[in-house]
Design an enzyme around this catalytic site. Structure first.
Site, PDB file in Angstrom:
ATOM      1  N   GLY A  74       0.802  -1.216   0.000  1.00  0.00           N
ATOM      2  CA  GLY A  74       0.000   0.000   0.000  1.00  0.00           C
ATOM      3  C   GLY A  74       0.834   1.265   0.000  1.00  0.00           C
ATOM      4  N   THR A  75       1.895   1.266   0.782  1.00  0.00           N
ATOM      5  CA  THR A  75       2.711   2.480   0.894  1.00  0.00           C
ATOM      6  C   THR A  75       3.318   2.840  -0.460  1.00  0.00           C
ATOM      7  OG1 THR A  75       3.175   1.988   3.201  1.00  0.00           O
ATOM      8  CG2 THR A  75       4.702   3.489   2.099  1.00  0.00           C
ATOM      9  N   ASN A 149      -8.707   3.688   8.150  1.00  0.00           N
ATOM     10  CA  ASN A 149      -8.101   2.632   8.958  1.00  0.00           C
ATOM     11  C   ASN A 149      -8.277   2.839  10.456  1.00  0.00           C
ATOM     12  OD1 ASN A 149      -6.238   4.735   7.865  1.00  0.00           O
ATOM     13  ND2 ASN A 149      -4.907   3.981   9.487  1.00  0.00           N
ATOM     14  N   GLN A 177      -7.696  -0.656   3.126  1.00  0.00           N
ATOM     15  CA  GLN A 177      -8.539  -1.281   4.159  1.00  0.00           C
ATOM     16  C   GLN A 177      -9.821  -1.888   3.578  1.00  0.00           C
ATOM     17  OE1 GLN A 177      -7.943  -1.863   7.329  1.00  0.00           O
ATOM     18  NE2 GLN A 177      -5.994  -0.769   7.465  1.00  0.00           N
ATOM     19  N   SER A 197      -3.156  -3.639  -0.664  1.00  0.00           N
ATOM     20  CA  SER A 197      -2.070  -4.315   0.029  1.00  0.00           C
ATOM     21  C   SER A 197      -2.518  -5.702   0.487  1.00  0.00           C
ATOM     22  CB  SER A 197      -1.681  -3.465   1.248  1.00  0.00           C
ATOM     23  OG  SER A 197      -0.704  -4.129   1.990  1.00  0.00           O
ATOM     24  N   ALA A 198      -1.748  -6.738   0.129  1.00  0.00           N
ATOM     25  CA  ALA A 198      -2.182  -8.125   0.375  1.00  0.00           C
ATOM     26  C   ALA A 198      -2.325  -8.478   1.849  1.00  0.00           C
ATOM     27  CB  ALA A 198      -1.200  -9.091  -0.287  1.00  0.00           C
ATOM     28  N   HIS A 199      -1.449  -7.908   2.709  1.00  0.00           N
ATOM     29  CA  HIS A 199      -1.488  -8.379   4.109  1.00  0.00           C
ATOM     30  C   HIS A 199      -2.729  -7.894   4.853  1.00  0.00           C
ATOM     31  CE1 HIS A 199      -0.021  -4.833   6.593  1.00  0.00           C
ATOM     32  NE2 HIS A 199       0.374  -4.430   5.408  1.00  0.00           N
ATOM     33  N   THR A 235      12.750  -7.937 -10.122  1.00  0.00           N
ATOM     34  CA  THR A 235      12.262  -9.305 -10.317  1.00  0.00           C
ATOM     35  C   THR A 235      10.976  -9.508  -9.510  1.00  0.00           C
ATOM     36  OG1 THR A 235      14.510 -10.047 -10.661  1.00  0.00           O
ATOM     37  CG2 THR A 235      12.899 -11.744 -10.069  1.00  0.00           C
ATOM     38  N   CYS A 321      -3.347   7.169  19.455  1.00  0.00           N
ATOM     39  CA  CYS A 321      -2.014   7.756  19.518  1.00  0.00           C
ATOM     40  C   CYS A 321      -1.166   7.292  18.356  1.00  0.00           C
ATOM     41  CB  CYS A 321      -1.311   7.309  20.787  1.00  0.00           C
ATOM     42  SG  CYS A 321      -2.236   7.694  22.245  1.00  0.00           S
TER      43      CYS A 321
HETATM   44  N1  PLP Z   1      -3.156   2.867   3.544  1.00  0.00           N
HETATM   45  C1  PLP Z   1      -3.937   2.481   4.553  1.00  0.00           C
HETATM   46  C2  PLP Z   1      -5.317   3.012   4.663  1.00  0.00           C
HETATM   47  C3  PLP Z   1      -3.459   1.572   5.503  1.00  0.00           C
HETATM   48  O1  PLP Z   1      -4.241   1.195   6.519  1.00  0.00           O
HETATM   49  C4  PLP Z   1      -2.136   1.090   5.373  1.00  0.00           C
HETATM   50  C5  PLP Z   1      -1.568   0.179   6.387  1.00  0.00           C
HETATM   51  O2  PLP Z   1      -1.912   0.235   7.550  1.00  0.00           O
HETATM   52  C6  PLP Z   1      -1.363   1.517   4.283  1.00  0.00           C
HETATM   53  C7  PLP Z   1      -1.908   2.409   3.391  1.00  0.00           C
HETATM   54  C8  PLP Z   1       0.031   1.009   4.073  1.00  0.00           C
HETATM   55  O3  PLP Z   1       0.006  -0.280   3.518  1.00  0.00           O
HETATM   56  P1  PLP Z   1       1.288  -1.251   3.575  1.00  0.00           P
HETATM   57  O4  PLP Z   1       1.373  -1.757   4.962  1.00  0.00           O
HETATM   58  O5  PLP Z   1       0.992  -2.327   2.595  1.00  0.00           O
HETATM   59  O6  PLP Z   1       2.468  -0.450   3.153  1.00  0.00           O
END
Ligand code: PLP
Length: 371
Positions: A74-75, A149, A177, A197-199, A235, A321
Site C-alpha cells: 500500500g505504501t 483505517n 482497508q 495491500s495483500a497483508h 524481479t 495515539c
Molecule cells: N493505507 C492504509 C489506509 C493503511 O491502513 C495502510 C496500512 O496500515 C497503508 C496504506 C500502508 O500499507 P502497507 O502496509 O501495505 O504499506
C-alpha cells in the site's frame, strides 16, 4: 492458521494469512521458483501462474489484467500515485484523514514546492462535496481513501468521482482497508487509480498492487528492468503475488458471509460492553465490517491497550495515539473528538478468524479493567 492462545483483534494492522495462500506461496518459493523473465521451460509454470494471478486480481475489482501493476504494498502504491500526479503537474487535493502513506507523500511534495489541499471532514469522517468542488482544479488530482483505517468510515467514492470527472481530474483511492472486505468495482466507483495491500486481506506482507485505468499517464517509480509493463522494475515476487491472488479470490468469494460474521462480532462486543455496564462512544459511521473505534471517557487508551495485552488480547492504540508519541491521532483530531474521549480511544478490528467467544472475552476484559 493461528495456533497461539491469543485473541488477535487488530486486523486493520494486518491479517493472518489464509492456509491456501500459505500453501501456494510455499510451492512457488520451494519448487517453482524460476525467474519469470527467463525463456526456458523451468520458468513457464511460474510465468503462467503470474499471468493468472493478474487476471484473478483484475476480476476481483472489475479491472482489466493490464491495469494491475504489482508493487511492494500500500505504501508504495500510494507514494507512486501522488508523486506521479505531481510530476505531471497536477494539483493534488486530498483529505485530512488519509493514512500517512498519503499524507507523508504529500509533505514530501510540498517540500519540493508542490501545493496540496487537505480537505476537512465531519464528525463521521465524510467530506463536504462542495469543498471538493471548490478545491479541484481542471486536470487536477483527487486522492480520497475508500475506508478509513482508524474509524472505519467508508467514503462515498462514486459521488466524489463525478466531481473529479467534471474537472477531468484523475481520481485515486487508497483502498488498502477496503479491498477484500467490501465489494469493489473500479468502473462503478469511477476511480482511475487504486492502491491495495495483500497483508490486509489474508495475503502475505510486502506485496500489493496499483490499479491504473487504461489511458492514465503514469511514469515509472522504480527504474531498472522491464518488468510490470516497463513501469515497475525488479524481479517479480512471484510466490507472494500468487498468494495475494489466492487470498483475494477467497475473500471476494465469501465477501458477504465474512462481512455478516464481522457485523455480528461487532454487535456482540457492543452488547456485552453494555451488559457489563461499560459506557463508551463509538466513533465514525458507515462502517467497514468488523471495525470499531471505541472511546472510554476520561480513561487512558494507551494503558487500556497494555492491560489488554497482559490479558492476551491484541487491539490497537493507533486509534488514539501515534505509536511514537502520545498525541491524539490526526484522524480523531479531524473528526473533532473531544480530548477526554480521544485519549481513551482504542481500535478493535475483527477478522474472519475471530469468534463470538473472542468478542465476549474482549468485552469482559475491558469491563474488568475499566469498572
Ligand atoms: N493505507 C492504509 C489506509 C493503511 O491502513 C495502510 C496500512 O496500515 C497503508 C496504506 C500502508 O500499507 P502497507 O502496509 O501495505 O504499506
Amino acid at each position: 492458521m493461528m495456533t497461539r492462545n491469543l485473541i488477535y483483534a487488530d486486523n486493520a494492522a494486518t491479517t493472518p494469512m489464509s492456509d491456501a495462500a500459505i500453501k501456494a506461496m510455499m510451492q512457488y518459493l520451494a519448487d517453482d521458483f524460476g525467474n519469470v523473465s527467463q525463456p526456458y521451460t523451468f520458468s513457464r509454470k511460474p510465468k503462467k501462474a503470474l499471468t493468472e494471478a493478474r487476471e484473478i486480481i483484475a476480476a476481483c475489482i472489475g479491472a482489466k489484467p493490464a491495469e494491475i501493476i504489482f508493487t511492494s504494498g500500500g505504501t508504495e502504491s500510494d507514494n507512486w500515485s501522488l508523486i506521479n500526479a505531481w510530476r505531471h503537474g497536477r494539483k493534488i487535493v486530498t483529505s485530512a484523514i488519509e493514512h500517512h502513506a498519503i499524507l507523508n507523500s504529500c509533505h514530501f511534495i510540498e517540500n519540493q514546492g508542490g501545493k496540496i489541499d487537505y480537505l476537512p471532514v465531519d464528525g463521521n469522517g465524510f467530506i463536504n462535496t462542495q469543498l471538493i468542488k471548490n478545491a479541484l482544479e481542471p486536470q487536477g488530482f483527487l486522492s480520497i481513501m475508500m475506508a478509513n483505517n482508524e474509524i472505519g468510515t467508508i467514503e462515498p467514492l462514486s459521488q466524489y468521482s463525478l466531481l473529479a470527472k467534471e474537472q477531468e481530474a484523475i481520481f485515486h483511492t487508497d483502498a488498502v482497508q477496503a479491498v477484500g472486505h467490501i465489494p469493489i468495482n473500479v468502473n462503478e466507483l469511477g476511480v482511475d487509480m487504486l492502491s491495495a495491500s495483500a497483508h490486509k486481506f489474508n495475503g502475505p506482507k510486502g506485496i500489493g498492487f496499483l490499479y491504473v485505468r487504461e489511458g492514465t499517464s503514469i511514469k515509472p517509480f522504480i527504474n531498472g528492468g522491464s518488468q510490470e509493463f516497463g513501469l515497475r522494475a525488479g524481479t517479480e515476487n512471484v510466490a507472494a503475488i500468487i498468494a495475494m491472488a489466492i487470498a483475494l479470490r477467497e475473500n471476494v468469494d465469501n465477501i458477504e458471509s465474512n462481512a455478516n460474521l464481522l457485523y455480528e462480532l461487532e454487535s456482540s462486543l457492543l452488547e456485552n460492553l453494555k451488559f457489563h455496564g461499560v459506557k463508551f462512544t463509538r466513533n465514525g459511521n458507515n462502517q467497514l465490517p468488523g471495525s470499531l473505534s471505541l472511546s472510554f471517557e476520561d480513561k487512558d487508551g494507551e494503558a487500556l491497550l497494555h492491560r489488554l495485552d497482559l490479558m492476551g488480547i491484541a487491539v490497537s492504540s493507533g486509534s488514539a495515539c501515534d505509536s511514537k508519541n502520545t498525541n491524539i491521532s490526526h484522524v480523531l483530531q479531524a473528526i473533532a473528538l473531544p480530548e477526554s474521549l480521544a485519549r481513551g480511544t482504542i481500535r478493535i478490528t475483527f477478522g474472519k478468524q475471530n469468534t463470538k467467544e473472542d468478542a465476549k472475552a474482549i468485552a469482559s476484559a475491558i469491563a474488568k479493567i475499566i469498572l
